[in-house]
Design a protein around this motif. Structure first.
Motif, short mmCIF file in Angstrom:
data_model
loop_
_atom_site.label_atom_id
_atom_site.label_comp_id
_atom_site.label_asym_id
_atom_site.label_seq_id
_atom_site.Cartn_x
_atom_site.Cartn_y
_atom_site.Cartn_z
N HIS A 18 0.86 -1.19 0.00
CA HIS A 18 0.00 0.00 0.00
C HIS A 18 0.89 1.24 0.00
O HIS A 18 1.69 1.42 0.91
CB HIS A 18 -0.91 0.01 1.23
N LYS A 20 1.84 5.47 -0.17
CA LYS A 20 1.38 6.69 0.51
C LYS A 20 0.28 7.38 -0.27
O LYS A 20 -0.51 8.12 0.29
CB LYS A 20 2.55 7.65 0.71
N THR A 21 0.24 7.15 -1.58
CA THR A 21 -0.79 7.77 -2.42
C THR A 21 -2.06 6.93 -2.50
O THR A 21 -2.92 7.18 -3.32
CB THR A 21 -0.26 8.00 -3.85
N LYS A 22 -2.15 5.92 -1.63
CA LYS A 22 -3.32 5.04 -1.52
C LYS A 22 -3.48 4.09 -2.71
O LYS A 22 -4.54 3.53 -2.91
CB LYS A 22 -4.60 5.85 -1.28
N GLN A 23 -2.43 3.94 -3.49
CA GLN A 23 -2.44 2.98 -4.59
C GLN A 23 -1.92 1.64 -4.06
O GLN A 23 -0.94 1.61 -3.34
CB GLN A 23 -1.54 3.46 -5.73
N ASP A 24 -2.60 0.56 -4.40
CA ASP A 24 -2.13 -0.77 -4.03
C ASP A 24 -1.35 -1.37 -5.19
O ASP A 24 -1.76 -1.25 -6.34
CB ASP A 24 -3.30 -1.70 -3.69
#
Length: 87
Positions: A18, A20-24
């Motif tokens: 995960h 920091k930009t909320k992309q998995d």
């Protein structure tokens, strides 16, 4: 931050990371079955791992069987994907 890893098909490990930009991102790792050479294995990073990880893994596996002829040796393969189900 990394989530829990899981083992797929015996030789593939997979984690979801995960950002920091909320992309998995899905990280898949294939380790060769043979003992490493004295200098260690090389690493091949496969971007767009959702679409190409399995393909590259099989190409390397087949080519490494005849390493003296093909010049391809076994490597650790790391696929970096984004969890896509449809390509």
């Amino acid at each position: 931050m990394m989530g829990d890893g899981k083992v797929l098909h015996g030789e593939i490990q997979q984690w979801t990371v995960h950002s920091k930009t909320k992309q998995d991102y899905v990280i898949s790792i294939h380790m060769p079955e043979s003992p490493p050479p004295p200098e260690g294995y090389g690493v091949l990073y496969v971007l767009d791992g959702d679409a190409y990880f399995q393909l590259i893994k099989e190409v390397i596996r087949l080519q490494a069987k005849r390493s003296a002829k093909t010049g391809v040796s076994e490597v650790i393969i790391v696929g970096i994907g984004y969890g896509a189900k449809d390509f």
